[in-house]
Enzyme design. Structure first.
Site, PDB file in Angstrom:
ATOM      1  N   GLU A  22      25.785   4.466  25.815  1.00  8.38           N
ATOM      2  CA  GLU A  22      26.376   4.046  24.654  1.00  8.38           C
ATOM      3  C   GLU A  22      27.871   4.301  24.767  1.00  8.38           C
ATOM      4  O   GLU A  22      28.796   3.528  24.565  1.00  8.38           O
ATOM      5  CB  GLU A  22      26.061   4.026  23.321  1.00  8.38           C
TER       6      GLU A  22
ATOM      7  N   SER B 196     -19.796 -11.946 -16.180  1.00  7.51           N
ATOM      8  CA  SER B 196     -20.800 -10.977 -16.719  1.00  7.51           C
ATOM      9  C   SER B 196     -20.291  -9.654 -16.547  1.00  7.51           C
ATOM     10  O   SER B 196     -20.844  -8.462 -17.008  1.00  7.51           O
ATOM     11  CB  SER B 196     -22.199 -11.145 -15.950  1.00  7.51           C
TER      12      SER B 196
END
Lengths: 768, 137
Positions: free
Chosen positions: A188, A462
């Site tokens: 870079e 239930s």
């Protein structure tokens, strides 16, 4: 200049005008200069601020519970290999460094990484394990001495990254391979060590290219300039921005040394996108792509990360593997050119696959992380969690999480009325400690959307009944052997209406023992028991079990006409699975500061919430749910020798399918339904029950078998109608009842001796 | 009070806990209550002279507790509990720690929990009752 064009007609006025212009000019030049200096100062200040700020902007890292290894532990060799793979350990017969292992028949050796836990340091070391029939038979150190217990390093499961979506895992210079920084410079910014923030030669070269092509194309940015650009998140391509960036880069270079800037770059650069989460820095990128720490990456892996700097979308190794590979190989060539690696090393690395697997190691377990965030919200402000670099040690079990996700994924693919829209949730806890081990918030387990496990309020049906029966048992007026009437009942409501509940099968079963009423989830019997016990005591019981919102005490509550989240259901059932002892569910064990100091511990908090004998009896009835009742089909999917307790829940018109159940070590709550509340055509047993059984089957779980309280005695009755019978009779069920009720002795299968019998129904049933 | 054994009730229960797991170290795994029920740590092929993971963590935890490091002791006991969640000795050890660190309510709850796991084990039951009464006042 504009004033040149003025044409004064008079000499004097011309002089005055000139002077005025000169003064005005000087004045505005001074203002401009001051403004420029102020602006320059502002730029320098803001970039310095960004630099300093970012150093400390660290989202809290969340770790799973570590795997504990010890002799005797139920853990197969294959299961351990899976765990090691999850942690990014690699098989290597030479054991060259921490994070590697080797397998030889029934023996395994691991070079562990070590970890600084809040309480103590777990050293990196060489350990040897021997396996035998699915267990660890022996655990030794390098000298062959027995080790009592070893903790592996914990799996990093994600971080509490802020809402703007930037996530990072900061690494220090000692955790950053020199080869990585050398490669970054080589690829870079070759003159990084020489320039002062801006590489004039590169700029000149780029200018030439730009001018000759007539547009801005060639990148000549130094690492420092890239760092600045990343801070201010601008993709605008203009000369003005470039100038500003260059100025800020120079300002940064004047204040900080190269090593600091390079390290900041390593932690800042954007390297991937995971849904709404932006992956920043090499530390996190290493975890994201390879599932292991930066220090353990090999040459081709490092080169791929360096390749991603140029554009993680364009070079996405999952979507565009050939592009990513081309760029990686280019990086490897440049590394060889710069003399960082030998050319043949580079060639060998280029022959390697990308090594990123089929999917990234993303912020998995996002539903669980949600729970972590909520627990921490009581003690920490959001900014602290997002910036202070905290380490959060959670209770997540990665294996159970993956088991739960798989069970739900299989469960929602069941054919059903809701079709592809079937959704679900699963929660797994350790009942005795209240630790939440897994949370699945929907069928797309890794999708950060609606977290049904925590936020879906659904009718429980239930599932509520155990609270009704626990209230009955605690009242002292009922035992599991008490005979109750399952017959039509009309309930006069406050508004004058009449409510006439029916059974699921629309039949009345006459006199039945309490155990059967619960096991078969008989609605009419439950309403009769509930009204007799009273709605307020039942609401109280729900509160004791851990429900924080008090339900409206309407009669319909008795059949579950109230809405709860899966997490609330898990809290209630956790108390039942823990013998009546309530433990607040926890997702976090402790929080450690960035400096490694323990900040907060979330200790186990225990409270006896219900009479242990009553809960013991209730749990025996929940075992009968599985053996003879509505959970029979669910139980059939489990190993024959495994005793489990559970309860089905089905809401009106089959809109919700629930199953909550437990073994000795695990409570699992499963829910299935549609987000728009459409009927799904599944009952508790056929929908959630299957998910539940699949999950339990994939766990190492043992029978739920707590010792019987001494205040209880075991009797046997006829399951169908409750008559005392000998335990050898075909339909006999053994039940614990309070010793104080002087339970009757049974003779044969037809009736009772009756002496001391307190319950009239037994006599009637004996004569049938 | 800084010394954990300075309270007479606590002392009695501490001794009982210590005796329980020391007995287990001495090759009588049956004396460790409830561990056999749950199969977390019942390595039958492990030589009886080597302390189990739970015993090691309990011993380390009690050392930490004796040194007044309650946080460390708690972490160690909770680790032991995760390995053997139905081992009454671990609950008793945690209860002791709660009492020493000034949480009698928690100590009572832990003693009740140990009691519920005791079954027919008289030693566990008497230790739990001793802890319960020490935590009453």
């Amino acid at each position: 200049m504009a004033n040149r064009s003025r044409r004064p007609s008079h000499k004097h006025s011309r002089l005055v005008a000139r002077r005025r212009i000169r003064i005005w000019g000087a004045y505005s030049a001074a203002v401009l200069a001051v403004a420029a200096i102020a602006y320059a100062g502002f730029l320098a200040w803001s970039v310095g601020n960004a630099f300093e700020g970012r150093r400390w902007d660290l989202p809290a890292q969340v770790y799973a519970a570590p795997l504990e290894l010890y002799a005797g532990r139920v853990l197969s060799q294959q299961a351990l290999v899976t765990e090691l793979a999850r942690l990014g350990y690699r098989e290597d017969p030479r054991l060259p460094r921490p994070g590697t292992y080797r397998v030889r028949f029934e023996r395994m050796e691991i070079s562990t990484r070590g970890f600084d836990y809040a309480d103590e340091h777990e050293p990196a070391r060489l350990i040897a394990l021997e396996f035998e029939r699915g267990r660890i038979r022996a655990l030794r150190d390098a000298t062959g001495a027995a080790l009592p217990i070893v903790r592996l390093d914990p799996l990093l499961i994600g971080s509490l990254f802020p809402s703007h979506g930037e996530d990072r895992l900061i690494v220090g210079p000692d955790e950053t391979p020199k080869l990585l920084t050398d490669a970054l410079i080589a690829v870079e910014d070759r003159r990084f060590e020489q320039h002062h923030g801006v590489d004039l030669r590169a700029v000149a070269r780029a200018l030439w290219v730009d001018v000759s092509s007539g547009e801005i194309r060639q990148g000549a940015s130094t690492l420092t300039q890239q760092l600045v650009r990343s801070y201010f998140l601008s993709n605008e391509r203009s000369w003005w921005r470039k100038l500003r960036e260059a100025f800020m880069a120079i300002a940064l270079e004047m204040r900080y040394d190269k090593a600091d800037l390079l390290q900041a770059y390593v932690n800042e650069v954007y390297l991937g996108q995971d849904g709404g989460r932006a992956v920043h820095g090499f530390g996190l990128a290493s975890q994201y792509y390879f599932g292991k720490p930066l220090t353990e990456l090999d040459l081709p892996e490092l080169a791929l990360l360096v390749a991603e700097v140029r554009g993680p979308t364009y070079y996405d190794p999952y979507r565009h593997p050939e592009r990513a590979r081309g760029r990686r190989d280019l990086v490897l060539d440049e590394m060889a050119d710069a003399g960082l690696v030998e050319p043949d090393q580079a060639k060998a690395a280029e022959a390697q696959p990308l090594g990123v697997g089929t999917t990234p190691h993303g912020a998995m377990q996002s539903a669980f992380l949600d729970l972590v965030r909520r627990q921490l919200r009581h003690d920490y402000a959001a900014e602290d969690l997002e910036r202070d670099g905290l380490k959060v040690f959670s209770t997540l079990d990665p294996e159970l999480q993956s088991v739960a996700e798989q069970a739900l994924a299989d469960g929602v693919s069941n054919p059903n009325e809701a079709g592809a829209d079937l959704e679900g949730a699963v929660i797994v806890t350790s009942p005795q400690t209240g630790e939440v081990r897994a949370v699945v918030g929907g069928r797309r387990a890794h999708y950060d959307g609606f977290n049904r496990a925590l936020d879906a309020r659904r009718q429980v049906g239930s599932l509520i009944k155990p609270a009704v029966y626990l209230a009955a048992l605690e009242s002292g007026r009922y035992s599991l052997a008490s005979v109750v009437e399952d017959a039509p009942i009309d309930v006069r409501l406050e508004n004058g209406d009449t409510w006439s509940p029916h059974n699921f099968d629309d039949e009345a079963h006459g006199p039945v023992p309490l155990v059967r009423a619960l096991a078969e989830s008989l609605n009419m019997a439950t309403v009769r028991v509930g009204l007799d016990v009273g709605l307020e005591p039942i609401a109280d019981v729900l509160g004791q079990l851990g429900l924080e919102r008090r339900p409206q005490p309407y009669p319909s509550m008795l059949l579950g006409a109230l809405t709860l989240t899966p997490l609330e259901v898990a809290q209630i059932y956790n108390t039942l699975a823990n013998g009546g002892f309530r433990v607040p569910l926890r997702a976090v064990r402790s929080v450690v500061g960035a400096d490694g100091m323990l900040l907060k511990r979330y200790p186990l908090e225990l409270e006896q919430a219900a009479d242990p004998a009553a809960v013991y009896a209730l749990d025996q009835a929940l075992i009968q749910v599985m053996e003879r009742g509505t959970g029979r089909r669910v139980r059939a999917a489990l190993p024959a020798e495994l005793t489990a307790a559970g309860k089905t829940g089905t809401s009106d018109d089959l809109r919700d399918s629930w199953f909550a159940g437990f073994t000795s070590e695990h409570l699992v709550v499963a829910w299935l339904g549609a987000d728009d509340n459409r009927p799904i055509g599944l009952t508790g047993a056929t929908g959630a029950g299957k998910v539940w059984a699949a999950a339990i089957n994939a766990m190492d779980s043992s029978s739920y078998a707590p010792p019987e309280p001494t205040s209880l005695a075991t009797i046997s009755i006829d399951y169908a109608h409750g008559a005392p019978v000998s335990a050898r009779c075909p339909n006999a069920v053994e039940l614990p009842v309070p010793e104080s009720t002087h339970p009757p002795r049974a003779i044969g299968c037809g009736g009772a001796s009756g002496i001391g019998a307190k319950i009239r129904g037994w006599f009637e049933d004996g004569q049938r | 009070m800084s010394l954990p054994w300075a309270r007479s009730g606590a002392l009695c229960a501490s001794l009982a806990v210590a005796t329980l797991w020391l007995a287990a170290c001495g090759g009588m795994p049956a004396a460790v209550p409830a561990s056999s029920v749950q199969g977390g740590n019942e390595g039958s092929s492990v030589a009886p002279t080597e302390p189990t993971a739970t015993e090691t963590l309990l011993a380390q935890g009690q050392d930490a507790q004796a040194a007044g490091e309650y946080g460390a002791a708690r972490a160690l006991f909770e680790r032991a509990l995760r390995i053997e969640p139905n081992n009454a000795s671990v609950w008793l050890a945690l209860g002791e720690l709660e009492l020493d660190s000034g949480h009698p309510g928690q100590a009572r709850a832990m003693a009740q929990k140990a009691l519920s796991l005791a079954g027919s084990d008289g030693a566990v039951e008497s230790s739990a009752r001793a802890l319960l009464s020490a935590a009453q006042d």
